[in-house]
Design an enzyme around this catalytic site. Structure first.
Site, PDB file in Angstrom:
ATOM      1  N   HIS A   1      32.145  35.639  57.820  1.00  0.00           N
ATOM      2  CA  HIS A   1      32.983  35.535  59.011  1.00  0.00           C
ATOM      3  C   HIS A   1      32.363  34.528  59.970  1.00  0.00           C
ATOM      4  CE1 HIS A   1      34.912  39.767  58.444  1.00  0.00           C
ATOM      5  NE2 HIS A   1      35.237  38.901  57.522  1.00  0.00           N
TER       6      HIS A   1
ATOM      7  N   ASP B   1      39.107  34.267  54.329  1.00  0.00           N
ATOM      8  CA  ASP B   1      38.871  33.090  55.165  1.00  0.00           C
ATOM      9  C   ASP B   1      40.070  32.774  56.052  1.00  0.00           C
ATOM     10  OD1 ASP B   1      36.426  32.758  53.673  1.00  0.00           O
ATOM     11  OD2 ASP B   1      37.709  32.078  52.053  1.00  0.00           O
TER      12      ASP B   1
HETATM   13  P1  IMP Z   1      32.672  38.717  44.535  1.00  0.00           P
HETATM   14  O1  IMP Z   1      33.227  39.458  45.693  1.00  0.00           O
HETATM   15  O2  IMP Z   1      31.429  37.944  44.861  1.00  0.00           O
HETATM   16  O3  IMP Z   1      32.520  39.583  43.315  1.00  0.00           O
HETATM   17  O4  IMP Z   1      33.743  37.588  44.124  1.00  0.00           O
HETATM   18  C1  IMP Z   1      35.025  37.922  43.593  1.00  0.00           C
HETATM   19  C2  IMP Z   1      36.078  36.934  44.057  1.00  0.00           C
HETATM   20  O5  IMP Z   1      36.354  37.156  45.435  1.00  0.00           O
HETATM   21  C3  IMP Z   1      35.673  35.478  43.956  1.00  0.00           C
HETATM   22  O6  IMP Z   1      36.825  34.715  43.671  1.00  0.00           O
HETATM   23  C4  IMP Z   1      35.178  35.140  45.361  1.00  0.00           C
HETATM   24  O7  IMP Z   1      35.261  33.773  45.640  1.00  0.00           O
HETATM   25  C5  IMP Z   1      36.146  35.960  46.172  1.00  0.00           C
HETATM   26  N1  IMP Z   1      35.648  36.365  47.489  1.00  0.00           N
HETATM   27  C6  IMP Z   1      34.853  37.410  47.759  1.00  0.00           C
HETATM   28  N2  IMP Z   1      34.664  37.507  49.091  1.00  0.00           N
HETATM   29  C7  IMP Z   1      35.376  36.536  49.664  1.00  0.00           C
HETATM   30  C8  IMP Z   1      35.612  36.159  51.032  1.00  0.00           C
HETATM   31  O8  IMP Z   1      35.139  36.774  51.993  1.00  0.00           O
HETATM   32  N3  IMP Z   1      36.419  35.078  51.210  1.00  0.00           N
HETATM   33  C9  IMP Z   1      36.990  34.407  50.179  1.00  0.00           C
HETATM   34  N4  IMP Z   1      36.816  34.748  48.902  1.00  0.00           N
HETATM   35  C10 IMP Z   1      36.009  35.799  48.639  1.00  0.00           C
END
Ligand code: IMP
Length: 451
Positions: free
Chosen positions: A60, A32
């Site tokens: 995004h 982010d």
């Molecule tokens: P997952 O990718 O859904 O397995 O989540 C794993 C961790 O990565 C969690 O803490 C999510 O909140 C974080 N996360 C995954 N993608 C993003 C992103 O694009 N921005 C911020 N946090 C992310």
């Protein structure tokens, strides 16, 4: 050849003799950072925009004129007419989610005909989302001393999809959606295993119906068929023809499966290092690596966050920065800028320049704190501790900088910025060891200074 000519040549040419014409945009924190806006700006001077990792967990945001777009799977370059937007083999693709995203864009008048999806990208199946959810609920209760083992995922099925990929036999790739025999064999075998596990866990019959899933995926495959290609050859052909390729990192470096704050990470290599496996293009083709960072830190989901803030200041930054997840809507955790973390990310990615975003959000805060080192049980360190168990015990050591009072939304050049904001930028450049080439202070394309 003189020393200086040698230097100039080696900048543009990889040891292989091939030109380093590609660009990469990567997030240097926990996501982010505003990569969408940067990719959108850079897309103007590139021919292809390529996603190489992650899936619909990424969000995004891009603002074009009065329109705000939240993209999850489609590369941000899709908003530029005439560009190829490529989803590489390293991406975890939810086919129905992707079709829904494309439909949404088309309804708003965006031409999505430039989208290409790798036949070797892995499919996020509905059971992966179910497993993601179930696992997180179970892990909430699994830790010791009321400490949950849950990751706080986006529940988009990303982890289970990549686990299936590593398990190989029952993993469905995008190309399989067009091969009825393979699709049926794999989905039936996967459902057999998964239903048995679910039944053992819950006592109720497993919920996955292979016939229904095969029908849904076949229908999605038929609609995606015109977009499916071998993107590895596509990219090498494009590079060979002198086309300019822009790689867009999903998620961010501190969420990288190998180099992030494990286990509180996502399941792909989101740093620049993921480009090789995620596209088949060696990273020595990349000459320009833009590391995107905010002037403060945010994190969604669980995991250590040494500079985390609470109370009024956290609330103020969250509200001004609209710090709510693009994918899940969750309020983001907010903290001071951690330059130990950023310096580490600069190193991991080989960052050549920095893009500093959300600079406007800090206006009006009297004193800005920046973490320059950690105090740990083993002593003071300026090195990052990417293992969550080690980072957990780190106390930030802050350097204090004067804040800037004036709003900067109307700035157009560096000279328009308050002296203190310029001081902050210089501090970041020194601490990171990389120049700041872009300063962004709002979502619009115009709210940007390019140096
Ligand atoms: P997952 O990718 O859904 O397995 O989540 C794993 C961790 O990565 C969690 O803490 C999510 O909140 C974080 N996360 C995954 N993608 C993003 C992103 O694009 N921005 C911020 N946090 C992310």
């Amino acid at each position: 050849m003189t020393q200086s000519t040698l230097k100039a040549v080696s900048k543009q040419t990889a040891p292989s003799g091939r030109q380093r014409t590609a660009t990469a945009v990567v997030g240097l924190q926990w996501g982010d950072e505003g990569k969408g806006k940067l990719v959108d700006l850079l897309a103007a001077t590139h021919d292809l925009v390529v996603r190489y990792n992650g899936g619909a967990n990424a969000g995004h945001s891009v603002v074009v004129g009065a329109e705000r777009y939240a993209l999850h799977l489609a590369p941000s370059g899709i908003l530029y007419p005439g560009k190829l937007a490529v989803i590489g083999n390293g991406v975890a693709v939810d086919p129905e989610g992707l079709l829904g995203e494309l439909e949404g864009l088309q309804k708003r008048g965006v031409d999505t005909s430039g989208l290409v999806v790798s036949s070797r990208a892995h499919v996020v199946m509905p059971y992966h989302k179910h497993e993601d959810e179930m696992r997180e609920v179970a892990l909430e209760r699994a830790g010791v001393d009321a400490r949950s083992l849950a990751i706080g995922t986006t529940k988009r099925g990303i982890g289970p999809c990549y686990a299936e990929k590593a398990g190989r036999a029952t993993a469905v790739r995008i190309g399989d959606l067009l091969r009825p025999k393979e699709l049926s064999e794999k989905v039936r075998a996967a459902c057999g295993f998964k239903n048995a596990v679910m039944e053992a866990l819950t006592g109720a019959p497993g919920p996955f119906d292979p016939d229904e899933l095969i029908a849904r995926m076949t229908a999605a495959g038929a609609r995606l068929a015109p977009m499916i290609q071998d993107t590895t050859y596509l990219l090498h052909d494009a590079l060979g023809a002198g086309k300019r390729v822009l790689f867009e990192g999903g998620n961010a470096t501190l969420l990288d499966l190998d180099h992030g704050t494990f286990p509180y990470v996502t399941s792909s290599n989101c740093s620049l290092l993921g480009i090789g496996p995620g596209t088949g293009v060696p990273t020595d083709r990349i000459g320009r690596v833009v590391g995107v960072m905010k002037t403060y830190s945010t994190r969604v989901g669980h995991g250590p966050f040494p500079t985390e803030l609470s109370g009024d200041l956290a609330h103020r930054i969250r509200e001004r920065g609209r710090e709510y997840g693009t994918t899940t809507g969750r309020p983001r955790r907010v903290g001071w800028l951690d330059m130990v973390a950023v310096r580490y990310s600069v190193m991991i990615n080989g960052v050549t320049e920095l893009a500093l975003t959300m600079t406007d959000v800090l206006a009006g805060i009297d004193e800005l704190r920046i973490c320059a080192a950690y105090r740990t049980a083993g002593g003071r360190t300026e090195r990052y501790l990417p293992d969550a168990a080690e980072l957990e015990g780190a106390e930030p050591e802050y350097q204090v900088l004067p804040g800037y009072q004036d709003e900067i939304a109307a700035a157009r050049t560096m000279d328009d910025l308050p002296r203190e904001a310029r001081g902050l930028i210089e501090f970041i450049e020194q601490a990171a060891g990389a120049p700041v080439s872009v300063v962004s202070f709002g979502p619009d394309r115009e709210q940007t200074i390019i140096r």
